[in-house]
Scaffold this motif. Sequence first.
Motif, PDB file in Angstrom:
ATOM      1  N   LEU A  11       0.781  -1.238   0.094  1.00  0.00           N
ATOM      2  CA  LEU A  11       0.184  -0.153  -0.052  1.00  0.00           C
ATOM      3  C   LEU A  11       0.900   1.204  -0.056  1.00  0.00           C
ATOM      4  O   LEU A  11       1.842   1.043   0.541  1.00  0.00           O
ATOM      5  N   ILE A  12       0.320   2.420  -0.567  1.00  0.00           N
ATOM      6  CA  ILE A  12       1.033   3.585  -0.527  1.00  0.00           C
ATOM      7  C   ILE A  12       0.069   4.614   0.348  1.00  0.00           C
ATOM      8  O   ILE A  12      -0.957   4.465   0.383  1.00  0.00           O
TER       9      ILE A  12
ATOM     10  N   ALA B 287      -3.870   6.992  -8.944  1.00  0.00           N
ATOM     11  CA  ALA B 287      -2.969   5.866  -8.623  1.00  0.00           C
ATOM     12  C   ALA B 287      -1.414   6.216  -9.411  1.00  0.00           C
ATOM     13  O   ALA B 287      -0.606   5.837  -8.664  1.00  0.00           O
ATOM     14  N   ALA B 288      -1.484   6.471 -10.506  1.00  0.00           N
ATOM     15  CA  ALA B 288      -0.478   6.843 -11.262  1.00  0.00           C
ATOM     16  C   ALA B 288       0.648   7.758 -10.588  1.00  0.00           C
ATOM     17  O   ALA B 288       1.810   7.654 -10.522  1.00  0.00           O
TER      18      ALA B 288
ATOM     19  N   TYR C  14      -8.129   2.938   1.176  1.00  0.00           N
ATOM     20  CA  TYR C  14      -8.452   2.606   2.309  1.00  0.00           C
ATOM     21  C   TYR C  14      -8.359   3.838   3.370  1.00  0.00           C
ATOM     22  O   TYR C  14      -7.425   4.304   3.514  1.00  0.00           O
ATOM     23  N   PRO C  15      -9.439   4.199   4.049  1.00  0.00           N
ATOM     24  CA  PRO C  15      -9.692   5.474   4.901  1.00  0.00           C
ATOM     25  C   PRO C  15      -8.774   5.146   6.243  1.00  0.00           C
ATOM     26  O   PRO C  15      -8.758   4.171   6.789  1.00  0.00           O
ATOM     27  N   ILE C  16      -8.209   5.949   6.595  1.00  0.00           N
ATOM     28  CA  ILE C  16      -7.499   6.105   7.934  1.00  0.00           C
ATOM     29  C   ILE C  16      -8.384   7.186   8.707  1.00  0.00           C
ATOM     30  O   ILE C  16      -8.268   8.612   8.770  1.00  0.00           O
TER      31      ILE C  16
ATOM     32  N   SER D 140      -4.101   1.253  -2.718  1.00  0.00           N
ATOM     33  CA  SER D 140      -3.887  -0.225  -3.291  1.00  0.00           C
ATOM     34  C   SER D 140      -3.997   0.155  -4.656  1.00  0.00           C
ATOM     35  O   SER D 140      -5.023   0.013  -5.246  1.00  0.00           O
ATOM     36  N   ASN D 141      -2.752   0.270  -5.284  1.00  0.00           N
ATOM     37  CA  ASN D 141      -2.961   0.520  -7.029  1.00  0.00           C
ATOM     38  C   ASN D 141      -3.529  -0.958  -7.670  1.00  0.00           C
ATOM     39  O   ASN D 141      -4.145  -0.720  -8.637  1.00  0.00           O
ATOM     40  N   ALA D 142      -3.123  -1.948  -6.917  1.00  0.00           N
ATOM     41  CA  ALA D 142      -3.336  -3.339  -7.789  1.00  0.00           C
ATOM     42  C   ALA D 142      -5.120  -3.603  -7.650  1.00  0.00           C
ATOM     43  O   ALA D 142      -5.537  -4.006  -8.539  1.00  0.00           O
TER      44      ALA D 142
END
Length: 67
Positions: free
Chosen positions: A21-22, A61-62, A39-41, A32-34
Amino acid sequence: MSTVSPRLLEMLVCPLTKATLIYDEKAQELISNAAGLAYPIRNGIPIMLVDEARTIDEDKAAHLKQR
């Protein structure tokens, strides 16, 4: 703004794809680029539920991948 422990970030993966994850600190999300999901924090706690994630577009994502 809450921060997430770097050690925790090293251990987390996308629950859907198991990909790395980034961390997007500004948006407080784990990307998650995949899976094309963010996903929130909340209050410093990553919410790693697919149902809670939002879909991201390929441009974002890019952009994050280049960081």
